[in-house]
Write a protein that holds these residues in place. Structure first.
Motif, PDB file in Angstrom:
ATOM      1  N   UNK A  11       0.831  -1.203   0.000  1.00 27.16           N
ATOM      2  CA  UNK A  11       0.000   0.000   0.000  1.00 27.16           C
ATOM      3  C   UNK A  11       0.871   1.260   0.000  1.00 27.16           C
ATOM      4  N   UNK A  12       1.947   1.227   0.776  1.00 23.27           N
ATOM      5  CA  UNK A  12       2.866   2.365   0.799  1.00 23.27           C
ATOM      6  C   UNK A  12       3.483   2.584  -0.579  1.00 23.27           C
ATOM      7  N   UNK A  13       3.852   1.493  -1.233  1.00 21.61           N
ATOM      8  CA  UNK A  13       4.433   1.605  -2.574  1.00 21.61           C
ATOM      9  C   UNK A  13       3.424   2.194  -3.557  1.00 21.61           C
ATOM     10  N   UNK A  14       2.147   1.792  -3.426  1.00 24.44           N
ATOM     11  CA  UNK A  14       1.109   2.320  -4.310  1.00 24.44           C
ATOM     12  C   UNK A  14       0.919   3.818  -4.079  1.00 24.44           C
ATOM     13  N   UNK A  15       0.922   4.222  -2.806  1.00 22.21           N
ATOM     14  CA  UNK A  15       0.817   5.649  -2.489  1.00 22.21           C
ATOM     15  C   UNK A  15       1.987   6.425  -3.095  1.00 22.21           C
ATOM     16  N   UNK A  16       3.184   5.883  -2.942  1.00 21.58           N
ATOM     17  CA  UNK A  16       4.369   6.557  -3.474  1.00 21.58           C
ATOM     18  C   UNK A  16       4.269   6.752  -4.983  1.00 21.58           C
TER      19      UNK A  16
END
Length: 410
Positions: free
Chosen positions: A160-165
């Protein structure tokens, strides 16, 4: 200018749909050609709304806005798997059946929550469409703080963090709703020159200043200073602090009206009985007329948040709603929300600070209803300057113009 809005939530859904709906219609009223890509209405009940029949896609013109609806899996229960299916199905369907509706927009506004909207957003980014990513709920923090999915949520934190980034990187502008969120985004690598402050507004058709009631409801006497809380009776609103503080000021001419329902209602009623908060009255869930009567009866509103990791950066929508209604706030809050309460003429203590809240209630009661009314004028003035729809829509409009000015990416 041709503007696109990508949002899973849209009218006639309530709650989280009010911001994108008001924004779309407001931009259309300003002369822009607006297209919305959204799903079939199913929030909050988790079933397709009455009068609607789901299909692969549906185009309509509503209040000057072209709306493209795409199919999704309707669900909003407590199952993490089914909630993920709801979010992911909209994202997949938007990508398969909605991108053509956005083919010629000059700039795209993206409702960042849930972040699965990254899939259609990134597909449009690859077609060269610039975007404003509006961070309304900080992900994945919101999911982890809510406990959705338990251990599954922790496993999903990294992807999820990677998607946000990827969304932050692709966006021409990343907008945030409170100063603390802007600081968090900067700490996560979003360049400061890409960040822009764009707070939310209240539903101004609902939340408007009302004259104080000449005949007050719930048998409240004319001179009694009345504090109101309206909303969910759950574990996140720090209502225990409000009840315990009220129990310490029963010698004053002060009444607290608690409206709403929720998982902690029985526990809160029992707590009020146990601590001797005889000045707290639970009035149940209220319809629109009841809420109007509550606000006309109330002199002050309470807003609280438990002390959790997101408290310092969370800006409860209730803050804007109360200020728009022309009432001051007394709150158990920290961070950005506490700053707004104090700057708008209200008072705030840390979550759980019963002594501090009781002191403020004593002060407000001693000053009387006229002083509360004066603070209410300050509250509405502050709302007009900082949070009004006209101000907020102009901010977003300027950001979209800025994004479009960067030109399409090849």
């Amino acid at each position: 200018m041709k503007i696109g809005l990508l949002t899973q939530w849209y009218a006639p859904e309530p709650g989280p749909a009010s911001l994108p709906t008001g924004l779309a219609e407001g931009l259309a009223a300003r002369g822009h050609e607006v297209t919305v890509l959204t799903g079939f209405p199913n929030y909050p009940h988790g079933r397709i709304a009455e009068g609607w029949k789901q299909q692969r896609r549906l185009d309509s013109q509503v209040n000057g806005v072209h709306v493209r609806r795409v199919a999704l899996y309707p669900n909003h229960d407590q199952s993490a798997l089914r909630r993920v299916a709801n979010y992911a199905s909209f994202a997949a369907s938007a990508r398969m059946s909605g991108l053509d509706a956005m083919a010629d927009v000059d700039a795209l506004w993206v409702n960042y929550s849930p972040v699965t909207v990254a899939w259609p957003m990134l597909a449009l980014h690859r077609r060269g469409i610039p975007s404003v990513v509006h961070v309304l709920d900080l992900w994945p923090d919101t999911v982890l703080a809510s406990g959705l999915g338990g251990g599954v949520g922790r496993i999903a934190e990294r992807p999820l963090t990677a998607l946000c980034d990827r969304m932050y990187d692709a966006g021409s502008v990343v907008a945030y709703i409170s100063p603390g969120v802007g600081d968090v985004l900067a700490s996560r690598g979003v360049p400061r020159d890409k960040l822009a402050y764009a707070p939310m507004w209240a539903d101004e058709q609902v939340h408007q200043p009302q004259p104080r009631a000449t005949a007050r409801g719930w048998d409240v006497a004319d001179d009694t200073l009345t504090v109101a809380y309206a909303g969910t009776l759950g574990g996140a609103q720090d209502l225990e602090t409000l009840i315990d503080a009220c129990a310490r000021v029963t010698d004053l001419d002060l009444m607290c009206l608690v409206a709403g329902s929720g998982t902690h209602e029985d526990e809160l009623r029992e707590r009020a009985r146990r601590v001797g908060a005889s000045n707290v009255r639970f009035v149940g869930r209220l319809d629109a007329d009841g809420m109007a009567r509550l606000n006309a009866t109330a002199d002050v509103h309470y807003v609280g948040l438990n002390d959790h990791p997101l408290a310092a950066t969370t800006m409860p929508s209730k803050v804007q709603a109360v200020l728009a209604s022309g009432r001051p706030i007394v709150g158990a809050l920290v961070g950005d929300a506490a700053d707004v309460v104090r700057q708008s003429g209200g008072a705030a203590v840390a979550p759980g600070d019963v002594d501090g809240l009781a002191r403020h209630l004593r002060e407000l009661s001693g000053q009387g209803r006229e002083e509360a009314a004066r603070r209410g004028v300050l509250a509405r003035d502050f709302y007009e300057r900082e949070f009004s729809f006209d101000t907020g829509a102009s901010r977003v409009e300027d950001l979209l113009v800025k994004a479009a000015g960067g030109g399409r990416r090849g």
